[in-house]
Design a protein around this motif. Structure first.
Motif, PDB file in Angstrom:
ATOM      1  N   HIS A  97      11.425   9.226  10.668  1.00 45.16           N
ATOM      2  CA  HIS A  97      11.156   7.885  10.118  1.00 45.16           C
ATOM      3  C   HIS A  97      11.433   7.910   8.623  1.00 45.16           C
ATOM      4  O   HIS A  97      10.531   8.047   7.804  1.00 45.16           O
ATOM      5  N   GLU A 324      11.779  -1.068  12.511  1.00 46.94           N
ATOM      6  CA  GLU A 324      10.373  -0.996  12.751  1.00 46.94           C
ATOM      7  C   GLU A 324       9.661  -2.334  12.583  1.00 46.94           C
ATOM      8  O   GLU A 324       8.469  -2.450  12.881  1.00 46.94           O
ATOM      9  N   HIS A 361       6.280  -0.633  13.242  1.00 48.79           N
ATOM     10  CA  HIS A 361       5.395  -0.284  12.127  1.00 48.79           C
ATOM     11  C   HIS A 361       4.013  -0.881  12.385  1.00 48.79           C
ATOM     12  O   HIS A 361       3.903  -2.083  12.645  1.00 48.79           O
ATOM     13  N   HIS A 393       3.320   5.214  11.773  1.00 48.17           N
ATOM     14  CA  HIS A 393       2.171   5.234  10.843  1.00 48.17           C
ATOM     15  C   HIS A 393       0.855   5.421  11.605  1.00 48.17           C
ATOM     16  O   HIS A 393       0.593   6.532  12.027  1.00 48.17           O
ATOM     17  N   ASP A 455       8.718   8.709   5.760  1.00 47.38           N
ATOM     18  CA  ASP A 455       8.751   7.292   5.373  1.00 47.38           C
ATOM     19  C   ASP A 455       9.386   7.103   3.998  1.00 47.38           C
ATOM     20  O   ASP A 455       9.202   6.073   3.363  1.00 47.38           O
TER      21      ASP A 455
HETATM   22 ZN   LIG Z   1       6.804   1.350   8.292  1.00 52.09          ZN
END
Ligand SMILES: [Zn+2]
Length: 568
Positions: A97, A324, A361, A393, A455
């Motif tokens: 990610h 996402e 997300h 996440h 991220d």
């Molecule tokens: Zn995200």
């Protein structure tokens, strides 16, 4: 004539047998490897956690793994033999990610503060960029840092910025919550008061009412502000893409999965496609489509995927579905309306019916039931277990919700947000929560698929070794311990999440992520032994030689001469 044709038939038969025999023998002669790595400590990550000395590569894949003497024995006259001098080799790392495509577009025209330990060190990078820049050119740090990394434990000031780059407009972004600009920056964007700042933004003022140089706001504020900065040219973006991927290679990365992001349109992908077409990609890129126009999400996906069907691409670049951000109504929204959930359901159902992967997300466990309800509703008509859907996440994920993920066959994309954010989490929600945030081992024990990552690059550094170190010891950038021992994976488990764990999400499991016969030859030779150095040194590991599909895409001393030119 009859005899003659019988003779011909027999002769043909002999010829056929001879050719068949040759076909059996020739490949053996042709099987000598292109490259043999010998005298190393190769962490294969096979099922038995074998440590091997050597491996052989041919046509982009691993053809043999074993002892140095055996691998040397396979070598032919054209085989390149590389003596590793006992160094450690790992499968190429895969960030599951990372907003790498966007980071790459700007890499040639941005400064980063990754690894800067003090404000003077950060300012020296600004000053160096200013010295190299054209007059009037913007100097941009687009996130990827926190004041916690500085010895001073504070944000820089505008005065410090002006000392470093007095003549340039400068923009420094802090996550998606604030931005610092030099006076030349304010002038260039015509910002004099709150009225000139995008939605909900505020010009910060000191006790005397004077602007401090900081603009505070939220995600939409900072995204809109960033959009007002000049875009790099196409050529700068192509150059940035090549430079950024080489930078990832320097850190042992050979693959990323990219979830789109703010400020990205369809046209933003053109520099990446150019690099791919030039055969200059040095990182395998798997990407998904981020929602474009609010309210038109379905229409946009349907249009774009006519030219970009699920799985389109090759081993270097491949399209992997949507997210996402799937629909704007369910993005960072802890209390979606029935209409917003219905809209999401329709898009998700459409994606499932086309066999598409979907990644979403989601930040908070307390509200993720809204999303899981929709997934379960889709799943009743179209089973999604084989589609490699995921939630990214969810750092405070609960056992109950991870059980729902597992039951659906939905994976969890986990990143090191708490490396920067752990100290703030302790302040705002207490040390008790931090002891299980994120619950890496709990999710693994439940049997959820977990991918490693960062991220990066606006909210986090892209350095995979920093993320691995944090996975293993749970310590923040300031050194604060957070997670309990039972949420700390072992070194090998962490490495598996960053390789094989990530490949589940990209539908590459079994093809990369281990150094075993038949897998793609993606690997990194490390500066230090990942398995035995003190944990707090893991974050400073780099690669000395990175191979992608058998090609040496990055090399440093003592291997520097082996780096191969890529692209046209
Ligand atoms: Zn995200």
């Amino acid at each position: 004539m009859r005899n003659r044709s019988a003779y011909l038939a027999i002769a043909s038969l002999f010829l056929a047998i001879t050719l068949a025999f040759a076909a059996l023998v020739l490949p053996v002669a042709a099987q000598s490897p292109d490259t043999a790595l010998v005298n190393g400590k190769i962490i294969t990550l096979d099922e038995r956690s074998t440590i091997a000395e050597a491996l052989a590569v041919r046509d982009g894949a691993i053809i043999a793994v074993g002892r140095s003497a055996d691998i040397r024995g396979l070598a032919g006259p054209a085989t390149r033999i590389i003596d590793l001098g006992g160094r450690t080799v790992i499968p190429g790392l895969i960030d599951s990610h990372m907003h790498a495509i966007r980071a790459a577009l700007f890499y040639a025209t941005e400064v980063n503060w990754i690894g800067a330990r003090s404000i003077p060190e950060a300012m020296e990078r600004i000053a160096a960029a200013a010295r190299a820049a054209r007059p009037g050119q913007w100097i941009i740090v687009a996130g990827g840092w926190t004041e916690q990394q500085f010895a001073e434990r504070r944000r820089p000031t505008q005065t410090e910025l002006m000392a470093a780059a007095p003549d340039h407009p400068v923009y420094i972004q802090l996550f998606y919550s604030a931005a610092l600009m030099s006076p030349a920056g304010f002038k260039a964007l015509n910002i004099a008061s709150d009225a000139d700042v995008p939605p909900r933004g505020k010009v910060e003022r000191d006790a005397g009412g004077n602007p401090t140089g900081w603009i505070n706001g939220d995600n939409p504020t900072i995204t809109a502000l960033f959009d007002r900065l000049p875009l790099p040219s196409f050529d700068e973006s192509v150059a940035g893409t090549r430079q950024f991927f080489r930078e990832l290679n320097r850190l042992g990365l050979t693959g990323i999965s990219d979830p789109g992001g703010f400020n990205l349109t369809a046209a933003s992908y053109l520099p990446l496609f150019r690099v791919w077409q030039d055969r200059a990609l040095t990182v395998r890129v798997i990407f998904s489509l981020f929602a474009q126009r609010p309210g038109k999400e379905m229409e946009d996906y349907q249009n774009l995927t006519q030219m970009l069907p699920m799985g389109f691409g090759d081993d270097m670049l491949r399209f992997n579905g949507i997210g996402e951000n799937v629909t704007w109504g369910m993005y960072n929204n802890d209390s979606p309306t029935e209409a917003q959930k219905q809209q999401y359901y329709e898009v998700a159902k459409w994606a499932a019916s086309r066999g598409m992967t979907l990644t979403q997300h989601w930040s908070n466990d307390a509200s993720v039931h809204h999303l899981l309800d929709v997934f379960e509703r889709v799943n009743r008509d179209t089973p999604i277990a084989g589609l490699r859907w995921s939630i990214a996440h969810l750092n405070d994920g609960s056992v109950a919700n991870f059980e729902r993920l597992r039951a659906l066959g939905v994976g969890w994309l986990m990143q090191d947000a708490m490396y920067f954010g752990g100290d703030a989490l302790i302040r705002t929600r207490g040390a008790e929560i931090a002891r299980r945030t994120p619950p890496i081992k709990t999710a693994m024990n439940i049997g959820v698929h977990v991918g490693g990552g960062t991220d990066a690059h606006r909210v986090m550094s892209y350095n995979p070794f920093v993320s691995l170190q944090w996975m293993i010891d749970g310590r923040t950038v300031a050194g604060t311990p957070t997670r309990d021992a039972d949420e700390l994976p072992s070194r090998e488990e962490a490495l598996r999440l960053y390789t094989q764990g990530s490949t589940w999400f990209t539908r590459d499991d079994g093809r990369r992520g281990a150094l075993t016969t038949g897998q793609l030859a993606d690997l990194a030779v490390l500066t230090k032994d990942f398995a035995s150095i003190p944990t707090d040194e893991i974050g400073s590991i780099e690669s000395l030689l990175t191979m992608v599909g058998g090609r040496i895409v990055y090399a440093a001393a003592p291997f520097a001469a082996l780096e191969e030119k890529t692209g046209k």
